[in-house]
Design an enzyme around this catalytic site. Structure first.
Site, PDB file in Angstrom:
ATOM      1  N   ASP A   7      -4.575  -6.941  -7.368  1.00  0.00           N
ATOM      2  CA  ASP A   7      -5.876  -6.775  -6.725  1.00  0.00           C
ATOM      3  C   ASP A   7      -6.587  -5.546  -7.288  1.00  0.00           C
ATOM      4  OD1 ASP A   7      -8.012  -7.017  -4.979  1.00  0.00           O
ATOM      5  OD2 ASP A   7      -6.964  -6.051  -3.313  1.00  0.00           O
TER       6      ASP A   7
ATOM      7  N   THR B 184     -13.769  -6.145   4.192  1.00  0.00           N
ATOM      8  CA  THR B 184     -13.627  -6.199   5.651  1.00  0.00           C
ATOM      9  C   THR B 184     -13.854  -4.838   6.308  1.00  0.00           C
ATOM     10  OG1 THR B 184     -11.208  -6.012   5.383  1.00  0.00           O
ATOM     11  CG2 THR B 184     -12.130  -8.220   5.716  1.00  0.00           C
TER      12      THR B 184
ATOM     13  N   LYS C 210       0.910  -8.056  -2.755  1.00  0.00           N
ATOM     14  CA  LYS C 210      -0.352  -7.604  -3.350  1.00  0.00           C
ATOM     15  C   LYS C 210      -0.196  -6.185  -3.862  1.00  0.00           C
ATOM     16  CE  LYS C 210      -4.130  -6.442  -0.946  1.00  0.00           C
ATOM     17  NZ  LYS C 210      -4.663  -5.176  -1.565  1.00  0.00           N
TER      18      LYS C 210
ATOM     19  N   LYS D  43      -9.944  -5.719  -8.300  1.00  0.00           N
ATOM     20  CA  LYS D  43     -11.362  -5.802  -7.927  1.00  0.00           C
ATOM     21  C   LYS D  43     -12.281  -5.391  -9.082  1.00  0.00           C
ATOM     22  CE  LYS D  43     -10.620  -4.923  -2.973  1.00  0.00           C
ATOM     23  NZ  LYS D  43      -9.167  -4.685  -2.946  1.00  0.00           N
ATOM     24  N   LEU D  44     -12.143  -6.059 -10.208  1.00  0.00           N
ATOM     25  CA  LEU D  44     -12.942  -5.693 -11.376  1.00  0.00           C
ATOM     26  C   LEU D  44     -14.429  -5.896 -11.107  1.00  0.00           C
ATOM     27  CD1 LEU D  44     -10.846  -7.075 -14.365  1.00  0.00           C
ATOM     28  CD2 LEU D  44     -10.685  -4.876 -13.184  1.00  0.00           C
ATOM     29  N   HIS D  45     -15.214  -4.969 -11.603  1.00  0.00           N
ATOM     30  CA  HIS D  45     -16.678  -5.010 -11.450  1.00  0.00           C
ATOM     31  C   HIS D  45     -17.263  -4.222 -12.604  1.00  0.00           C
ATOM     32  CE1 HIS D  45     -20.355  -4.325  -8.559  1.00  0.00           C
ATOM     33  NE2 HIS D  45     -20.694  -4.810  -9.737  1.00  0.00           N
ATOM     34  N   ASP D  46     -17.690  -4.952 -13.645  1.00  0.00           N
ATOM     35  CA  ASP D  46     -18.199  -4.291 -14.850  1.00  0.00           C
ATOM     36  C   ASP D  46     -19.067  -5.300 -15.592  1.00  0.00           C
ATOM     37  OD1 ASP D  46     -18.445  -2.492 -17.109  1.00  0.00           O
ATOM     38  OD2 ASP D  46     -16.524  -1.616 -16.511  1.00  0.00           O
ATOM     39  N   ILE D  47     -19.501  -4.943 -16.786  1.00  0.00           N
ATOM     40  CA  ILE D  47     -20.304  -5.879 -17.560  1.00  0.00           C
ATOM     41  C   ILE D  47     -19.428  -7.069 -17.948  1.00  0.00           C
ATOM     42  CG2 ILE D  47     -21.834  -4.065 -18.380  1.00  0.00           C
ATOM     43  CD1 ILE D  47     -20.389  -4.238 -21.090  1.00  0.00           C
TER      44      ILE D  47
ATOM     45  N   ARG E 181      -0.645  -2.691   6.601  1.00  0.00           N
ATOM     46  CA  ARG E 181      -0.037  -1.690   7.481  1.00  0.00           C
ATOM     47  C   ARG E 181       0.696  -2.256   8.691  1.00  0.00           C
ATOM     48  NH1 ARG E 181      -5.444   1.877   7.337  1.00  0.00           N
ATOM     49  NH2 ARG E 181      -6.219  -0.241   6.943  1.00  0.00           N
TER      50      ARG E 181
ATOM     51  N   ASN F  93     -18.614  -8.749 -20.641  1.00  0.00           N
ATOM     52  CA  ASN F  93     -17.717  -8.674 -21.787  1.00  0.00           C
ATOM     53  C   ASN F  93     -16.471  -7.849 -21.478  1.00  0.00           C
ATOM     54  OD1 ASN F  93     -17.237  -9.188 -24.738  1.00  0.00           O
ATOM     55  ND2 ASN F  93     -17.246  -6.947 -24.760  1.00  0.00           N
ATOM     56  N   THR F  94     -16.659  -6.748 -20.762  1.00  0.00           N
ATOM     57  CA  THR F  94     -15.527  -5.905 -20.391  1.00  0.00           C
ATOM     58  C   THR F  94     -14.599  -6.631 -19.432  1.00  0.00           C
ATOM     59  OG1 THR F  94     -16.788  -3.870 -20.725  1.00  0.00           O
ATOM     60  CG2 THR F  94     -14.868  -3.730 -19.284  1.00  0.00           C
TER      61      THR F  94
ATOM     62  N   ASP G 222       0.847  -1.196   0.000  1.00  0.00           N
ATOM     63  CA  ASP G 222       0.000   0.000   0.000  1.00  0.00           C
ATOM     64  C   ASP G 222       0.883   1.247   0.000  1.00  0.00           C
ATOM     65  OD1 ASP G 222      -2.308  -1.569   0.048  1.00  0.00           O
ATOM     66  OD2 ASP G 222      -2.255  -1.724   2.225  1.00  0.00           O
TER      67      ASP G 222
ATOM     68  N   GLN H  37     -10.430  -1.311   9.347  1.00  0.00           N
ATOM     69  CA  GLN H  37     -10.823  -2.708   9.263  1.00  0.00           C
ATOM     70  C   GLN H  37     -11.753  -3.028  10.433  1.00  0.00           C
ATOM     71  OE1 GLN H  37     -10.191  -4.336   6.689  1.00  0.00           O
ATOM     72  NE2 GLN H  37      -8.056  -4.424   6.077  1.00  0.00           N
TER      73      GLN H  37
ATOM     74  N   ARG I 159      -4.270  -8.806  12.302  1.00  0.00           N
ATOM     75  CA  ARG I 159      -3.536  -7.963  13.221  1.00  0.00           C
ATOM     76  C   ARG I 159      -2.933  -8.820  14.340  1.00  0.00           C
ATOM     77  NH1 ARG I 159      -4.609  -5.261   9.473  1.00  0.00           N
ATOM     78  NH2 ARG I 159      -5.625  -3.219   9.382  1.00  0.00           N
TER      79      ARG I 159
END
Length: 236
Positions: free
Chosen positions: A59, A123, A32, A61-65, A213, A67-68, A10, A192, A184
């Site tokens: 990471d 989370t 990651k 986090k794909l979220h689409d139609i 972290r 085909n995309t 991060d 979190q 943790r």
């Protein structure tokens, strides 16, 4: 999975991430790369990590139609990485498209496809957030169980969830890996909500841990990493 501990890089820049990783050069580590760092450093940074011997969890986090998502995953499938992610809330057809895209991309490159991990509920999401803000009725854990079962049916390799939810998922006999953030060594006051220690996560059935972290912001990151690893191994 050769090493169940995954460090979340991060950091805002490639230089920051590589400076952090310098003490880890001889550690068989998967890292990651999330949206901030990937958008800043791009595919060349992924190749740099691989050249230095690190496994990569991309990471995004794909979220689409569907085909995309298929087209994007076909590209990701050619990278030789270990893991990548989509959001379960994109639905079963989207997850199936993601799986096909990874397989087709990997076949084109003549390599193994990365594991497709599905994000159930973040989370940082608690019961109130899910019901009030997302307008999803019902119990948080039952939502995670439903989304994980859908991911399993759609051909995903694993889910990202809280370790606290793993026993409920195992009770469904799902053929999934359980990759759990929110790890943790002690209680902390950050964003979190559903957190556990590495030892407890293993006892609950986690397959792998994502830790950010508590290692990346530690005074001595390599020592912190070894403390997490020791607690994980002690929970056998």
């Amino acid at each position: 999975m050769t090493n169940p501990l995954i460090i979340a890089l991060d950091f805002p820049t490639e230089a920051d991430a590589l400076a952090f990783l310098a003490p880890f050069n001889n550690v068989p580590l998967t890292v990651k790369v999330g949206m901030e760092l990937f958008y800043a450093a791009g595919l060349d940074f992924i190749r740099t990590l691989q050249d230095r011997g690190f496994g990569v969890f991309l990471d995004l986090k794909l979220h689409d139609i569907p085909n995309t998502v298929y087209s994007a995953m076909k590209v990701i499938g050619q990278l030789g990485i270990q893991y990548t992610t989509v959001h379960a809330l994109g639905g079963q057809t989207m997850i199936e498209a993601a799986s096909r895209g990874l397989a087709d991309g990997a076949a084109h490159a003549g390599i193994l496809a990365p594991d497709l991990l599905v994000i159930t509920q973040l989370t940082s999401t608690d019961q109130t957030t899910m019901n009030r803000d997302l307008q999803i009725d019902g119990d948080l854990v039952q939502s995670v169980v439903h989304l994980a079962a859908m991911a399993d049916q759609a051909g995903a390799d694993g889910v990202v969830c809280s370790a606290l939810e793993v026993p409920d998922l195992q009770a469904r006999n799902l053929q999934l890996k359980y990759i759990t953030p929110g790890i943790r060594l002690a209680a902390s006051n950050d964003d979190q909500k559903r957190v556990v220690t590495p030892g407890r996560a293993r006892q609950l059935g986690s397959t792998g841990l994502v830790i950010g972290r508590p290692i990346t912001q530690a005074d001595h990151p390599l020592a912190a990493y070894h403390r997490f690893q020791t607690e994980w191994e002690a929970a056998k």
